[in-house]
Design a protein around this motif. Structure first.
Motif, PDB file in Angstrom:
ATOM      1  N   SER A  20       0.966  -1.067  -0.005  1.00  0.00           N
ATOM      2  CA  SER A  20      -0.006   0.157   0.127  1.00  0.00           C
ATOM      3  C   SER A  20       0.884   1.322   0.128  1.00  0.00           C
ATOM      4  O   SER A  20       2.255   1.097   0.237  1.00  0.00           O
ATOM      5  CB  SER A  20      -0.872   0.055   1.148  1.00  0.00           C
ATOM      6  OG  SER A  20      -0.243   0.004   2.349  1.00  0.00           O
ATOM      7  N   GLY A  21       0.257   2.372  -0.149  1.00  0.00           N
ATOM      8  CA  GLY A  21       1.016   3.773  -0.133  1.00  0.00           C
ATOM      9  C   GLY A  21       1.442   3.970  -1.608  1.00  0.00           C
ATOM     10  O   GLY A  21       0.933   3.683  -2.531  1.00  0.00           O
ATOM     11  N   ILE A  39      15.237   4.942 -17.506  1.00  0.00           N
ATOM     12  CA  ILE A  39      14.364   4.001 -17.267  1.00  0.00           C
ATOM     13  C   ILE A  39      12.873   4.686 -17.180  1.00  0.00           C
ATOM     14  O   ILE A  39      12.914   5.576 -16.102  1.00  0.00           O
ATOM     15  CB  ILE A  39      14.359   3.187 -16.172  1.00  0.00           C
ATOM     16  CG1 ILE A  39      15.499   2.330 -16.273  1.00  0.00           C
ATOM     17  CG2 ILE A  39      13.275   2.521 -15.781  1.00  0.00           C
ATOM     18  CD1 ILE A  39      16.338   1.825 -14.998  1.00  0.00           C
ATOM     19  N   GLN A  40      11.968   4.591 -17.971  1.00  0.00           N
ATOM     20  CA  GLN A  40      10.613   5.328 -17.723  1.00  0.00           C
ATOM     21  C   GLN A  40       9.913   4.703 -16.392  1.00  0.00           C
ATOM     22  O   GLN A  40      10.046   3.734 -16.266  1.00  0.00           O
ATOM     23  CB  GLN A  40       9.760   5.082 -19.104  1.00  0.00           C
ATOM     24  CG  GLN A  40      10.411   5.673 -20.234  1.00  0.00           C
ATOM     25  CD  GLN A  40       9.489   5.669 -21.755  1.00  0.00           C
ATOM     26  OE1 GLN A  40       8.312   5.945 -21.575  1.00  0.00           O
ATOM     27  NE2 GLN A  40      10.046   5.124 -22.754  1.00  0.00           N
ATOM     28  N   CYS A  41       9.094   5.709 -15.527  1.00  0.00           N
ATOM     29  CA  CYS A  41       8.433   5.323 -14.828  1.00  0.00           C
ATOM     30  C   CYS A  41       7.502   6.575 -14.225  1.00  0.00           C
ATOM     31  O   CYS A  41       7.574   7.615 -14.851  1.00  0.00           O
ATOM     32  CB  CYS A  41       9.485   5.072 -13.658  1.00  0.00           C
ATOM     33  SG  CYS A  41      10.611   6.638 -13.266  1.00  0.00           S
ATOM     34  N   TYR A  42       6.571   6.284 -13.464  1.00  0.00           N
ATOM     35  CA  TYR A  42       5.788   7.438 -12.634  1.00  0.00           C
ATOM     36  C   TYR A  42       5.502   6.778 -11.190  1.00  0.00           C
ATOM     37  O   TYR A  42       5.456   5.564 -11.067  1.00  0.00           O
ATOM     38  CB  TYR A  42       4.719   7.742 -13.520  1.00  0.00           C
ATOM     39  CG  TYR A  42       3.576   6.732 -13.653  1.00  0.00           C
ATOM     40  CD1 TYR A  42       2.702   6.681 -12.630  1.00  0.00           C
ATOM     41  CD2 TYR A  42       3.490   5.955 -14.789  1.00  0.00           C
ATOM     42  CE1 TYR A  42       1.650   5.590 -12.676  1.00  0.00           C
ATOM     43  CE2 TYR A  42       2.498   4.997 -14.727  1.00  0.00           C
ATOM     44  CZ  TYR A  42       1.397   4.855 -13.793  1.00  0.00           C
ATOM     45  OH  TYR A  42       0.511   4.085 -13.984  1.00  0.00           O
ATOM     46  N   ALA A  43       5.176   7.860 -10.549  1.00  0.00           N
ATOM     47  CA  ALA A  43       4.780   7.734  -9.042  1.00  0.00           C
ATOM     48  C   ALA A  43       3.349   7.535  -8.851  1.00  0.00           C
ATOM     49  O   ALA A  43       2.827   8.673  -9.541  1.00  0.00           O
ATOM     50  CB  ALA A  43       5.350   8.419  -7.814  1.00  0.00           C
ATOM     51  N   VAL A  44       2.760   6.673  -7.973  1.00  0.00           N
ATOM     52  CA  VAL A  44       1.394   6.896  -8.010  1.00  0.00           C
ATOM     53  C   VAL A  44       0.985   6.204  -6.488  1.00  0.00           C
ATOM     54  O   VAL A  44       1.660   5.210  -6.193  1.00  0.00           O
ATOM     55  CB  VAL A  44       0.704   6.083  -8.874  1.00  0.00           C
ATOM     56  CG1 VAL A  44       0.966   4.499  -9.033  1.00  0.00           C
ATOM     57  CG2 VAL A  44      -0.938   6.120  -8.931  1.00  0.00           C
ATOM     58  N   GLN A  45      -0.159   6.681  -6.025  1.00  0.00           N
ATOM     59  CA  GLN A  45      -0.480   6.216  -4.655  1.00  0.00           C
ATOM     60  C   GLN A  45      -1.460   4.999  -4.909  1.00  0.00           C
ATOM     61  O   GLN A  45      -2.469   5.041  -5.646  1.00  0.00           O
ATOM     62  CB  GLN A  45      -0.985   7.280  -3.836  1.00  0.00           C
ATOM     63  CG  GLN A  45      -1.309   6.824  -2.371  1.00  0.00           C
ATOM     64  CD  GLN A  45      -1.803   7.950  -1.420  1.00  0.00           C
ATOM     65  OE1 GLN A  45      -2.156   9.235  -1.698  1.00  0.00           O
ATOM     66  NE2 GLN A  45      -1.500   7.944  -0.144  1.00  0.00           N
ATOM     67  N   GLN A  46      -1.152   3.811  -4.259  1.00  0.00           N
ATOM     68  CA  GLN A  46      -2.483   2.909  -4.401  1.00  0.00           C
ATOM     69  C   GLN A  46      -3.489   2.872  -3.424  1.00  0.00           C
ATOM     70  O   GLN A  46      -3.161   3.334  -2.401  1.00  0.00           O
ATOM     71  CB  GLN A  46      -1.632   1.349  -4.178  1.00  0.00           C
ATOM     72  CG  GLN A  46      -0.582   1.171  -5.369  1.00  0.00           C
ATOM     73  CD  GLN A  46      -0.400  -0.298  -5.454  1.00  0.00           C
ATOM     74  OE1 GLN A  46      -0.595  -0.769  -6.370  1.00  0.00           O
ATOM     75  NE2 GLN A  46      -0.164  -1.089  -4.319  1.00  0.00           N
ATOM     76  N   GLY A  55       7.508  -1.334  -4.827  1.00  0.00           N
ATOM     77  CA  GLY A  55       6.507  -0.486  -3.531  1.00  0.00           C
ATOM     78  C   GLY A  55       7.412  -0.437  -2.297  1.00  0.00           C
ATOM     79  O   GLY A  55       8.775  -0.868  -2.439  1.00  0.00           O
ATOM     80  N   GLY A  56       7.019  -0.018  -1.148  1.00  0.00           N
ATOM     81  CA  GLY A  56       7.676   0.124   0.036  1.00  0.00           C
ATOM     82  C   GLY A  56       8.483   1.558   0.499  1.00  0.00           C
ATOM     83  O   GLY A  56       9.223   1.560   1.269  1.00  0.00           O
ATOM     84  N   PHE A  57       8.003   2.416  -0.458  1.00  0.00           N
ATOM     85  CA  PHE A  57       8.499   3.816  -0.202  1.00  0.00           C
ATOM     86  C   PHE A  57       7.622   4.448   1.103  1.00  0.00           C
ATOM     87  O   PHE A  57       6.387   4.238   0.951  1.00  0.00           O
ATOM     88  CB  PHE A  57       8.074   4.665  -1.536  1.00  0.00           C
ATOM     89  CG  PHE A  57       9.201   4.076  -2.601  1.00  0.00           C
ATOM     90  CD1 PHE A  57      10.500   4.137  -2.700  1.00  0.00           C
ATOM     91  CD2 PHE A  57       8.414   3.335  -3.643  1.00  0.00           C
ATOM     92  CE1 PHE A  57      11.077   3.623  -3.806  1.00  0.00           C
ATOM     93  CE2 PHE A  57       9.068   2.802  -4.755  1.00  0.00           C
ATOM     94  CZ  PHE A  57      10.337   3.032  -4.831  1.00  0.00           C
ATOM     95  N   GLY A  58       8.336   5.134   1.864  1.00  0.00           N
ATOM     96  CA  GLY A  58       7.568   5.578   2.928  1.00  0.00           C
ATOM     97  C   GLY A  58       6.728   6.771   2.643  1.00  0.00           C
ATOM     98  O   GLY A  58       6.081   7.281   3.544  1.00  0.00           O
ATOM     99  N   SER A  59       7.038   7.417   1.679  1.00  0.00           N
ATOM    100  CA  SER A  59       6.292   8.791   1.397  1.00  0.00           C
ATOM    101  C   SER A  59       6.230   9.036  -0.172  1.00  0.00           C
ATOM    102  O   SER A  59       6.872   8.179  -0.862  1.00  0.00           O
ATOM    103  CB  SER A  59       7.043  10.003   2.109  1.00  0.00           C
ATOM    104  OG  SER A  59       8.196   9.943   1.318  1.00  0.00           O
TER     105      SER A  59
END
Length: 468
Positions: free
Chosen positions: A388-389, A461-468, A441-445
Motif C-alpha cells: 500500500s502507499g 528508465i521510464q516510470c511514474y509514481a502513484v499512490q495505491q 513498493g515500500g516507499f515511506g512517502s
C-alpha cells in the motif's frame, strides 16, 4: 497356375516401372523449378535519388533471398521502434525454437535474452539466424505470423515478386524474391528509417567480451558504401545488397547468385564503379511505396503488440492530481522472463576482414554464463498482498512472467535507487486483455517515490509514481 502368376508379376512389374518413371519425372520437374531459381546471376543498379534503373540483368527472375531476408525483419523492427512499441533496450527473449536455429547464430540459450539493439547488431554483422527468429517472435507472436507480416509489408512497398516464410532466410522452397524487390527494400530502409539506417554500416561490435565481426567486406573497401546486407545458402549462391552515397549521388545495387564471396564482391565493385558516375546529383522524390496505415500488416501488428506512442509523463504530479491516466503512457513490453540478465553490448567501428557467411559453420558459444542476481520479490497479484502507499511503476507486460523480467532488469540497471524497494506485479484489464504492471513498493512517502523515479529516469528508465 504358374503361368497365371508369372503374367501377374510381369504386369505388376510393368506397372511399378511406369509408376517409377512418373515419380522420377515429377521429381526432376520439381528439381528443374528449384534449379531455375538457384545460384543464377541476377543484378540491378538503381539511382536512389530518381529511381531510374541504370543496369539490370534478370532483375525480375525469382531467386532465393538467403539472409537478405533479414532486411525485411529489420524493416519491421525499425517500424516498431519508430511507433514506440519497442525500444533499443527492450528484452528479446530466445525461445527454444529461436535458440535451435541453424548457424550462423549468436548462440543465445533458450530462455535467455539480449536487448533489441544487440539483436539488430548481430543481424547486420554476423547475420545471426537465432536473433532474427527471436525478434520475429517478439513482434509477431510466432515466426509464421511474422512471416505473414513480412509478406504483407513487401506488398505495401511494391515488392510484388517476394514471399517470406521465415524471418532469417534459412532454406525454404516457398520463400523467394527478386533482385528488383531487394533493391526496393534497400531504398525503403534508408528512406523510411534514416535514424536507424546507420546500423547497416556497423563492421563489428562487442558482445560481452567477444568481438563480433561483420560479413560485408565492401565496408571500408569501397568509398561511399554504407551497407546493406550479405546472404548465402547453397541454393541461393552469394547475394549482396549495397548502398552507396558519394557526394550528391546515391545508388542501391543488388547482386544475386554469385559463385563465391570474392567474385560477388568484385562484381558489385565493378557495378558501382561503372554506374555511380551516371547517377543523378538532383532529385529526391518518392521512390518506393509508403507503408499503408490501413494495411493488413499494420492491423495485425497492432493486435500482437500494444501501441505505446504516447510519451511517458516526466513531470511530478500535483499534490492532489490523479495519475491513473498515465497508465496508457507506460511501455507495454512483450517479454518473457529471461534466465539471465540482458547481455551488455558495446558497438565498435574497427573493421576486420571476414569470410562470407556459411550456414554450416559451428555455433558460436559467445553467450557466457552471467553472474546470478538475487531476484526481486514478487508479491501475489491479489490486491490484499500488494504494497500500500506510494509505488513506482516502470512498465507493463501482457504476461506476469514478462512483468517479472522487467523488474529483474530494472534492479540490475538501478540497484542503488531501489535498495529499499520491493518489486511486485499486479494485473489490470484493458478492454478484453489482461496486462501486468511492473511496480516497486515500500516507499515511506510520496517524496521517496518521486526520488526513486527521478533516479530511474536518469538511467533512461521510464516510470511514474502513484499512490495505491
Amino acid at each position: 497356375m504358374r503361368q497365371a502368376l508369372s503374367g501377374i508379376v510381369s504386369k505388376s512389374g510393368s506397372f511399378f516401372k511406369a509408376a517409377m518413371i512418373v515419380a522420377l519425372a515429377v521429381t526432376f520437374a520439381v528439381a528443374d523449378v528449384s534449379a531455375s531459381m538457384a545460384a543464377q546471376y541476377a543484378a540491378i543498379v538503381i539511382d536512389a535519388r530518381t529511381g531510374k534503373v541504370l543496369y539490370s540483368k534478370d532483375a525480375n527472375g525469382r531467386r532465393y533471398p538467403a539472409s537478405l531476408t533479414k532486411m525485411m525483419t529489420l524493416y519491421l523492427t525499425f517500424e516498431a521502434m519508430t511507433k514506440g512499441r519497442i525500444n533499443k533496450t527492450t528484452p528479446v527473449v530466445f525461445s527454444a525454437h529461436a535458440a535451435a536455429q541453424a548457424p550462423t547464430k549468436l548462440g543465445v540459450r533458450a530462455g535467455s535474452a539480449v536487448t533489441v539493439e544487440t539483436a539488430i547488431l548481430s543481424m547486420v554483422t554476423k547475420s545471426a539466424n537465432d536473433s532474427s527468429t527471436a525478434l520475429a517472435e517478439l513482434l509477431g507472436g510466432t515466426e509464421s505470423n511474422f512471416a505473414r507480416l513480412m509478406t504483407a509489408k513487401a506488398r505495401s512497398l511494391g515488392m510484388s515478386g517476394t514471399v517470406f516464410r521465415n524471418a532469417n532466410g534459412l532454406p525454404d522452397p516457398g520463400q523467394f524474391t527478386t533482385a528488383h524487390d531487394m533493391a526496393v527494400l534497400g531504398i525503403a530502409l534508408r528512406e523510411h528509417f534514416p535514424q536507424y539506417y546507420g546500423y547497416f554500416s556497423t563492421r563489428s561490435f562487442m558482445f560481452g567480451r567477444t568481438r563480433i565481426n561483420g560479413h560485408n567486406r565492401l565496408l571500408g573497401r569501397i568509398k561511399g558504401v554504407d551497407g546493406i546486407k550479405t546472404g548465402y545458402t547453397r541454393m541461393s549462391g552469394f547475394n549482396l545488397v549495397s548502398s552507396v552515397a558519394d557526394g550528391n549521388r546515391r545508388l542501391v545495387a543488388v547482386v544475386m547468385g554469385g559463385t563465391s564471396g570474392a567474385s560477388r564482391d568484385n562484381q558489385m565493385a565493378k557495378l558501382i564503379d561503372a554506374y555511380l558516375p551516371q547517377a543523378s546529383t538532383r532529385g529526391n522524390g518518392p521512390l518506393v511505396g509508403r507503408a499503408d496505415n490501413g494495411s493488413a500488416a499494420v492491423a495485425l501488428s497492432k493486435t500482437l503488440l500494444p501501441k505505446t506512442d504516447v510519451p511517458t509523463p516526466d513531470g511530478r504530479p500535483a499534490e492532489d492530481e490523479e495519475v491513473a491516466s498515465a497508465e496508457d503512457s507506460m511501455p507495454v513490453v512483450p517479454a518473457a522472463r529471461p534466465a539471465v540478465k540482458v547481455a551488455a553490448m558495446t558497438p565498435a567501428p574497427a573493421p576486420t576482414p571476414q569470410a562470407a557467411p556459411q550456414p554450416e559453420a559451428p555455433a558460436m558459444a559467445a553467450y557466457a554464463e552471467q553472474p546470478k542476481v538475487d531476484p526481486v520479490a514478487t508479491a501475489s497479484v491479489s490486491s490484499s498482498d500488494t504494497p500500500s502507499g506510494w509505488v513506482v511503476q516502470v512498465a507493463s507486460a501482457p504476461t506476469q512472467a514478462g512483468a517479472q523480467a522487467i523488474l529483474d532488469q530494472t534492479v540490475e540497471q538501478a540497484r542503488a535507487a531501489l535498495a529499499s524497494a520491493t518489486g511486485f506485479t499486479s494485473s489490470y484489464q484493458k478492454g478484453s486483455v489482461t496486462y501486468y504492471r511492473a511496480r516497486f513498493g515500500g516507499f515511506g512517502s510520496k517524496t521517496a517515490a518521486w526520488r526513486a523515479c527521478d533516479a530511474l529516469k536518469k538511467k533512461k528508465i521510464q516510470c511514474y509514481a502513484v499512490q495505491q
